[in-house]
Write an enzyme that holds these catalytic residues in place. Sequence first.
Site, PDB file in Angstrom:
ATOM      1  N   ASN A 192      -5.815   3.391 -12.474  1.00 51.30           N
ATOM      2  CA  ASN A 192      -4.798   1.952 -11.904  1.00 51.30           C
ATOM      3  C   ASN A 192      -4.134   2.773 -12.472  1.00 51.30           C
ATOM      4  O   ASN A 192      -3.606   3.964 -13.281  1.00 51.30           O
ATOM      5  CB  ASN A 192      -4.972   1.098 -13.310  1.00 51.30           C
ATOM      6  CG  ASN A 192      -4.534  -0.368 -12.374  1.00 51.30           C
ATOM      7  OD1 ASN A 192      -4.367  -0.270 -11.474  1.00 51.30           O
ATOM      8  ND2 ASN A 192      -3.464  -0.810 -13.144  1.00 51.30           N
ATOM      9  N   GLY A 226       0.733  -0.816  -0.140  1.00 50.94           N
ATOM     10  CA  GLY A 226      -0.330  -0.325   0.269  1.00 50.94           C
ATOM     11  C   GLY A 226       0.784   1.201   0.139  1.00 50.94           C
ATOM     12  O   GLY A 226       0.938   2.024   0.443  1.00 50.94           O
ATOM     13  N   SER A 227       2.083   0.843   0.105  1.00 54.45           N
ATOM     14  CA  SER A 227       2.415   2.270  -0.573  1.00 54.45           C
ATOM     15  C   SER A 227       1.975   3.694  -1.618  1.00 54.45           C
ATOM     16  O   SER A 227       2.523   4.962  -1.261  1.00 54.45           O
ATOM     17  CB  SER A 227       4.161   2.191  -1.116  1.00 54.45           C
ATOM     18  OG  SER A 227       4.196   2.207  -2.345  1.00 54.45           O
ATOM     19  N   ARG A 264      -5.509  -8.143  -9.008  1.00 57.39           N
ATOM     20  CA  ARG A 264      -7.003  -9.009  -9.297  1.00 57.39           C
ATOM     21  C   ARG A 264      -7.245  -8.280 -10.942  1.00 57.39           C
ATOM     22  O   ARG A 264      -7.764  -7.406 -11.393  1.00 57.39           O
ATOM     23  CB  ARG A 264      -7.460  -8.593  -8.186  1.00 57.39           C
ATOM     24  CG  ARG A 264      -8.263  -9.311  -7.182  1.00 57.39           C
ATOM     25  CD  ARG A 264      -8.128 -10.431  -7.051  1.00 57.39           C
ATOM     26  NE  ARG A 264      -9.489 -11.245  -7.639  1.00 57.39           N
ATOM     27  CZ  ARG A 264      -9.959 -12.472  -7.562  1.00 57.39           C
ATOM     28  NH1 ARG A 264      -8.941 -13.380  -7.153  1.00 57.39           N
ATOM     29  NH2 ARG A 264     -10.898 -12.988  -8.165  1.00 57.39           N
ATOM     30  N   ILE A 265      -7.831  -9.196 -11.901  1.00 54.26           N
ATOM     31  CA  ILE A 265      -8.067  -9.226 -12.800  1.00 54.26           C
ATOM     32  C   ILE A 265      -9.426  -8.698 -13.004  1.00 54.26           C
ATOM     33  O   ILE A 265     -10.720  -9.444 -12.610  1.00 54.26           O
ATOM     34  CB  ILE A 265      -7.635 -10.494 -14.180  1.00 54.26           C
ATOM     35  CG1 ILE A 265      -5.903 -10.371 -14.535  1.00 54.26           C
ATOM     36  CG2 ILE A 265      -8.317  -9.970 -15.114  1.00 54.26           C
ATOM     37  CD1 ILE A 265      -5.744 -11.958 -15.634  1.00 54.26           C
ATOM     38  N   HIS A 269       0.500   1.175 -13.228  1.00 54.88           N
ATOM     39  CA  HIS A 269       1.221   0.075 -13.672  1.00 54.88           C
ATOM     40  C   HIS A 269       3.080   0.677 -13.850  1.00 54.88           C
ATOM     41  O   HIS A 269       3.042   1.509 -14.537  1.00 54.88           O
ATOM     42  CB  HIS A 269       0.570  -0.371 -15.301  1.00 54.88           C
ATOM     43  CG  HIS A 269       1.164  -1.761 -15.765  1.00 54.88           C
ATOM     44  ND1 HIS A 269       0.959  -3.213 -15.374  1.00 54.88           N
ATOM     45  CD2 HIS A 269       2.109  -2.165 -16.231  1.00 54.88           C
ATOM     46  CE1 HIS A 269       1.595  -3.666 -15.816  1.00 54.88           C
ATOM     47  NE2 HIS A 269       2.600  -3.604 -16.817  1.00 54.88           N
TER      48      HIS A 269
END
Length: 237
Positions: free
Chosen positions: A121, A26-27, A105-106, A123
């Site tokens: 999101n 959770g950074s 999770r997908i 990535h």
Amino acid sequence: MTRPGDVAGRDGAAPLPVAVLISGDGSNLQALIDAQQAGELPIDIRVVVSNRGDAFGLTRAERAGIQTRVLSHREFPTRSAYDAALALLLGGFEPGLVVLAGFMRILTPELVASFHGRMLNIHPSLLPRYPGLHTHQRALDAGDTEHGATVHFVTDELDGGPGLLQARVPVLPGDDAERLAARVLAQEHRIYPLAVHWFATGRLCLGADGQAMLDGAPLTAPVQIDAVAPTPADRAG
């Protein structure tokens, strides 16, 4: 609920309600919490949800006085059943934005549709290069001289939604995946709060045609942050 340090959101309105999904440390969540508490980010993180009860990000949230929920995927027979329960859980907090911060999770199309245009999101690669896992090692194996991270809207395509913001870092001689990952992660902590700020202040949205819009204009490519110069620790190897 507004906490000390919150700042106004769109057009002076109350801070944007946000839900954050995590699976681990959770950074990136911490970067959002820090920016909110410093009065730099006009959001109210209402809940942090994890699919893992041992995720350290839950501790980060609890320390900040944020509600947490654990919804284990192991308790559901199918991905669809899990995502239906997750959508219901999130909906109860009425988020204006759902932030994926290391949620491993997908997502099903049904869950994505529930929060269409309201889910971000981050990535760890310069998308469209290296969607999926093991991005740092893949960049090293390919001999890349540059690597980085991308913030994007979430769509049905894995790591394929419209890119919003990218930070680039150099790949240095002697790098391994761990060192490169740490360099990228430091930049994630810079760009994720910025992208969330754009959304929370109404500068950023997903248009009806599925194209990202920034300040009312189509965002045809992610906004770029230049490669960060190596630190003395990087040079020391």
